[in-house]
Design a protein around this motif. Structure first.
Motif, PDB file in Angstrom:
ATOM      1  N   VAL A  35       0.795  -1.238   0.000  1.00  0.00           N
ATOM      2  CA  VAL A  35       0.000   0.000   0.000  1.00  0.00           C
ATOM      3  C   VAL A  35       0.824   1.283   0.000  1.00  0.00           C
ATOM      4  CG1 VAL A  35      -1.906  -1.168   1.177  1.00  0.00           C
ATOM      5  CG2 VAL A  35      -0.261   0.173   2.533  1.00  0.00           C
ATOM      6  N   HIS A  36       2.130   1.178   0.012  1.00  0.00           N
ATOM      7  CA  HIS A  36       2.952   2.385   0.111  1.00  0.00           C
ATOM      8  C   HIS A  36       2.595   3.365  -1.008  1.00  0.00           C
ATOM      9  CE1 HIS A  36       6.369   5.069   0.407  1.00  0.00           C
ATOM     10  NE2 HIS A  36       6.501   4.620   1.648  1.00  0.00           N
ATOM     11  N   PRO A  37       2.402   4.628  -0.661  1.00  0.00           N
ATOM     12  CA  PRO A  37       1.999   5.637  -1.658  1.00  0.00           C
ATOM     13  C   PRO A  37       2.923   5.730  -2.875  1.00  0.00           C
ATOM     14  CG  PRO A  37       1.739   6.511   0.554  1.00  0.00           C
ATOM     15  CD  PRO A  37       2.424   5.178   0.695  1.00  0.00           C
ATOM     16  N   ASP A  38       4.204   5.422  -2.724  1.00  0.00           N
ATOM     17  CA  ASP A  38       5.121   5.467  -3.875  1.00  0.00           C
ATOM     18  C   ASP A  38       4.680   4.508  -4.987  1.00  0.00           C
ATOM     19  OD1 ASP A  38       6.594   7.331  -2.546  1.00  0.00           O
ATOM     20  OD2 ASP A  38       8.267   5.989  -2.049  1.00  0.00           O
ATOM     21  N   ARG A  39       4.048   3.399  -4.604  1.00  0.00           N
ATOM     22  CA  ARG A  39       3.572   2.426  -5.592  1.00  0.00           C
ATOM     23  C   ARG A  39       2.408   2.980  -6.394  1.00  0.00           C
ATOM     24  NH1 ARG A  39       2.769  -3.566  -4.159  1.00  0.00           N
ATOM     25  NH2 ARG A  39       2.421  -3.392  -6.372  1.00  0.00           N
ATOM     26  N   PHE A  40       1.773   4.025  -5.861  1.00  0.00           N
ATOM     27  CA  PHE A  40       0.580   4.576  -6.498  1.00  0.00           C
ATOM     28  C   PHE A  40       0.814   5.987  -7.045  1.00  0.00           C
ATOM     29  CE2 PHE A  40      -0.740   1.255  -3.687  1.00  0.00           C
ATOM     30  CZ  PHE A  40      -1.760   0.613  -4.373  1.00  0.00           C
ATOM     31  N   ALA A  41       2.073   6.330  -7.237  1.00  0.00           N
ATOM     32  CA  ALA A  41       2.427   7.688  -7.684  1.00  0.00           C
ATOM     33  C   ALA A  41       1.780   8.044  -9.021  1.00  0.00           C
ATOM     34  CB  ALA A  41       3.942   7.835  -7.776  1.00  0.00           C
ATOM     35  N   HIS A  42       1.606   7.058  -9.889  1.00  0.00           N
ATOM     36  CA  HIS A  42       1.038   7.335 -11.213  1.00  0.00           C
ATOM     37  C   HIS A  42      -0.417   6.900 -11.316  1.00  0.00           C
ATOM     38  CE1 HIS A  42       4.959   8.548 -12.504  1.00  0.00           C
ATOM     39  NE2 HIS A  42       5.480   7.396 -12.106  1.00  0.00           N
ATOM     40  N   ALA A  43      -1.004   6.535 -10.183  1.00  0.00           N
ATOM     41  CA  ALA A  43      -2.414   6.109 -10.178  1.00  0.00           C
ATOM     42  C   ALA A  43      -3.313   7.333 -10.090  1.00  0.00           C
ATOM     43  CB  ALA A  43      -2.662   5.182  -8.995  1.00  0.00           C
ATOM     44  N   GLY A  44      -4.588   7.093 -10.170  1.00  0.00           N
ATOM     45  CA  GLY A  44      -5.553   8.180 -10.060  1.00  0.00           C
ATOM     46  C   GLY A  44      -5.606   8.733  -8.643  1.00  0.00           C
ATOM     47  N   GLU A  45      -6.214   9.890  -8.508  1.00  0.00           N
ATOM     48  CA  GLU A  45      -6.312  10.572  -7.215  1.00  0.00           C
ATOM     49  C   GLU A  45      -6.944   9.678  -6.139  1.00  0.00           C
ATOM     50  OE1 GLU A  45      -5.940  13.364  -4.297  1.00  0.00           O
ATOM     51  OE2 GLU A  45      -5.099  13.510  -6.316  1.00  0.00           O
ATOM     52  N   GLY A  46      -8.015   8.988  -6.500  1.00  0.00           N
ATOM     53  CA  GLY A  46      -8.712   8.127  -5.538  1.00  0.00           C
ATOM     54  C   GLY A  46      -7.832   7.000  -5.033  1.00  0.00           C
ATOM     55  N   GLU A  47      -7.114   6.360  -5.947  1.00  0.00           N
ATOM     56  CA  GLU A  47      -6.220   5.260  -5.549  1.00  0.00           C
ATOM     57  C   GLU A  47      -5.077   5.768  -4.679  1.00  0.00           C
ATOM     58  OE1 GLU A  47      -5.390   1.769  -8.386  1.00  0.00           O
ATOM     59  OE2 GLU A  47      -5.848   3.484  -9.702  1.00  0.00           O
ATOM     60  N   ARG A  48      -4.536   6.930  -5.038  1.00  0.00           N
ATOM     61  CA  ARG A  48      -3.441   7.511  -4.238  1.00  0.00           C
ATOM     62  C   ARG A  48      -3.930   7.819  -2.821  1.00  0.00           C
ATOM     63  NH1 ARG A  48      -2.253  10.853  -8.778  1.00  0.00           N
ATOM     64  NH2 ARG A  48      -2.898  12.663  -7.570  1.00  0.00           N
ATOM     65  N   ARG A  49      -5.119   8.400  -2.728  1.00  0.00           N
ATOM     66  CA  ARG A  49      -5.669   8.745  -1.421  1.00  0.00           C
ATOM     67  C   ARG A  49      -5.905   7.483  -0.581  1.00  0.00           C
ATOM     68  NH1 ARG A  49     -10.428  10.668  -2.584  1.00  0.00           N
ATOM     69  NH2 ARG A  49      -9.623  12.574  -3.506  1.00  0.00           N
ATOM     70  N   LEU A  50      -6.454   6.458  -1.218  1.00  0.00           N
ATOM     71  CA  LEU A  50      -6.717   5.206  -0.521  1.00  0.00           C
ATOM     72  C   LEU A  50      -5.414   4.553  -0.056  1.00  0.00           C
ATOM     73  CD1 LEU A  50      -8.969   3.361   0.440  1.00  0.00           C
ATOM     74  CD2 LEU A  50      -8.813   2.132  -1.736  1.00  0.00           C
ATOM     75  N   SER A  51      -4.391   4.580  -0.883  1.00  0.00           N
ATOM     76  CA  SER A  51      -3.110   3.985  -0.468  1.00  0.00           C
ATOM     77  C   SER A  51      -2.526   4.754   0.713  1.00  0.00           C
ATOM     78  CB  SER A  51      -2.120   3.932  -1.630  1.00  0.00           C
ATOM     79  OG  SER A  51      -1.446   5.150  -1.818  1.00  0.00           O
ATOM     80  N   MET A  52      -2.684   6.071   0.703  1.00  0.00           N
ATOM     81  CA  MET A  52      -2.200   6.895   1.817  1.00  0.00           C
ATOM     82  C   MET A  52      -2.968   6.549   3.095  1.00  0.00           C
ATOM     83  SD  MET A  52      -0.073   9.155   2.850  1.00  0.00           S
ATOM     84  CE  MET A  52       0.521  10.144   1.521  1.00  0.00           C
ATOM     85  N   GLN A  53      -4.276   6.350   2.985  1.00  0.00           N
ATOM     86  CA  GLN A  53      -5.084   6.002   4.155  1.00  0.00           C
ATOM     87  C   GLN A  53      -4.669   4.641   4.711  1.00  0.00           C
ATOM     88  OE1 GLN A  53      -8.971   6.381   2.369  1.00  0.00           O
ATOM     89  NE2 GLN A  53      -9.271   8.441   3.210  1.00  0.00           N
ATOM     90  N   TRP A  54      -4.438   3.664   3.812  1.00  0.00           N
ATOM     91  CA  TRP A  54      -4.019   2.342   4.265  1.00  0.00           C
ATOM     92  C   TRP A  54      -2.620   2.388   4.892  1.00  0.00           C
ATOM     93  CZ3 TRP A  54      -6.537  -1.689   5.653  1.00  0.00           C
ATOM     94  CH2 TRP A  54      -7.788  -1.967   5.107  1.00  0.00           C
ATOM     95  N   ALA A  55      -1.723   3.144   4.280  1.00  0.00           N
ATOM     96  CA  ALA A  55      -0.363   3.260   4.836  1.00  0.00           C
ATOM     97  C   ALA A  55      -0.420   3.901   6.219  1.00  0.00           C
ATOM     98  CB  ALA A  55       0.526   4.065   3.898  1.00  0.00           C
ATOM     99  N   THR A  56      -1.253   4.929   6.355  1.00  0.00           N
ATOM    100  CA  THR A  56      -1.407   5.601   7.648  1.00  0.00           C
ATOM    101  C   THR A  56      -1.997   4.644   8.672  1.00  0.00           C
ATOM    102  OG1 THR A  56      -1.681   7.731   6.565  1.00  0.00           O
ATOM    103  CG2 THR A  56      -2.518   7.554   8.816  1.00  0.00           C
ATOM    104  N   ARG A  57      -3.017   3.895   8.271  1.00  0.00           N
ATOM    105  CA  ARG A  57      -3.662   2.926   9.177  1.00  0.00           C
ATOM    106  C   ARG A  57      -2.664   1.859   9.610  1.00  0.00           C
ATOM    107  NH1 ARG A  57      -7.615   2.406  12.799  1.00  0.00           N
ATOM    108  NH2 ARG A  57      -8.519   0.351  12.780  1.00  0.00           N
TER     109      ARG A  57
END
Length: 180
Positions: A35-57
């Protein structure tokens, strides 16, 4: 799994005080790798936000479960027990006397610049804490005595704070020694 999943489920660990920290570490790293946000750097806004939430959790859960006191507080929270740490400061007189003696000893050693005595107090308190955490494991995992566990956690909060005060006193003495 959703973002409100409890931390034990998140890391696929039993809901218990005694956990394998190596297992927690491994599961945390697995989740972070997914879920690390770096893996989602080129994803859409929603996916990036979700990865950030999971990483934070995952970070929040890891920090909670890796520390014995925080893990115990979390277990009690999940069981519906409120520590009332801010509002309920009533403690047994013997415990309060013990606290005063510890604090006096720390203050005296700090004032006297007695590094050796502070180290001794630190060692003694660590041993005391070890025994109390073993007692807490029995109360939570073996006996499910949540009332007694709640009282012990409240005491441990005081003792952990005292340990930080000793660490602070040692650090300030070491800083003073480095200045000389």
């Amino acid at each position: 799994m959703d973002l409100n999943t409890d931390f034990f489920c998140l890391f696929q660990l039993p809901r218990a005080f005694r956990i394998e920290l190596a297992e927690l570490d491994a599961r945390y790293l697995e989740i972070q790798a997914r879920v690390h946000p770096d893996r989602f750097a080129h994803a859409g806004e929603g996916e990036r936000r979700l990865s950030m939430q999971w990483a934070t959790r995952a970070n929040e859960g890891y920090q909670t479960l890796k520390t014995p006191l925080e893990r115990a507080k979390y277990l009690l929270h999940l069981a519906g027990y409120d520590l009332q740490a801010e509002s309920n400061t009533a403690m047994a007189p013997e415990f309060l006397m013990e606290q005063m003696e510890w604090r006096d000893a720390v203050m005296e050693a700090r004032r006297g610049g007695d590094h050796h005595e502070l180290e001794h107090l630190h060692h003694r308190l660590r041993q005391d804490l070890r025994g109390r955490y073993e007692e807490l494991a029995v109360l939570l995992d073996d006996e499910q005595d949540l009332e007694a566990a709640t009282e012990l956690v409240r005491r441990l909060m005081f003792l952990e704070k005292l340990l930080l005060e000793i660490d602070d006193a040692l650090a300030s003495l070491e800083d003073g020694e480095m200045d000389n």
